[in-house]
Design an enzyme around this catalytic site. Sequence first.
Site, PDB file in Angstrom:
ATOM      1  CG  ASP A  10      -2.225   1.310   1.460  1.00  0.00           C
ATOM      2  OD1 ASP A  10      -1.922   1.922   1.083  1.00  0.00           O
ATOM      3  OD2 ASP A  10      -3.310   0.887   1.889  1.00  0.00           O
ATOM      4  CB  VAL A  12      -0.779   4.734   3.235  1.00  0.00           C
ATOM      5  CG1 VAL A  12      -0.934   3.223   3.701  1.00  0.00           C
ATOM      6  CG2 VAL A  12      -0.498   5.453   4.268  1.00  0.00           C
ATOM      7  CB  SER A  13       2.994   0.725   3.650  1.00  0.00           C
ATOM      8  OG  SER A  13       4.266  -0.186   3.513  1.00  0.00           O
ATOM      9  N   PRO A  14       4.895   3.273   4.612  1.00  0.00           N
ATOM     10  CG  PRO A  14       6.128   4.343   6.341  1.00  0.00           C
ATOM     11  CD  PRO A  14       5.567   3.383   6.074  1.00  0.00           C
TER      12      PRO A  14
END
Length: 190
Positions: A10, A12-14
């Site tokens: 995703d 959004v996941s660093p």
Amino acid sequence: MSEKIDFYYDIVSPYSYLAAVQLAELEKKTGAEVTWRPIFLGGLFKEIGNKAPLSLESKKRYMFSEDLPRLARYYQVPYTFPEVFPTNTLKVQRALAALPATERPALSLQLFDLYWGQGQDLGQPEVALEALGTKIAGLADEEVAKTALKDFTAEAISRGAFGAPTLIWKDKIYFGSDRIHLLEADLLSS
């Protein structure tokens, strides 16, 4: 025939970002083929009862001020803490899910760079539209995109994923951006 690896991620996941920037080199070194499979991390967490790692303030502080900048330097990629974190990536993840698999890596890397490299909020409709383009952004609202993202997320869960990034090779899970060297070693020794 090359080995097949599924990459569940995703934007959004660093740590998905830091895994994504390693995948071309992994393919080059091992001859494996990575299939990028976007998921909705919020939906996965809700379904399995997991929580984001940000619930502990000291871990959150360490992650954003020490760990991520350090890893970005190591992988030689830009890192700018996003304007909004976490942001809603549902639209961009749906758009990615609707694309042919061969088109996902390049666009995903661009989106990762916008969010984690430049710090732009992909949850803002105008930022997402500019990043995706009108045609691709329009896909996100179609039922086929919604279904594809739900299916990828359900598939990840059924295969044992509990977060992102998750890479799966021969039903073996490699979780996190810091496990790619282990996957590489396993591929080269198989």
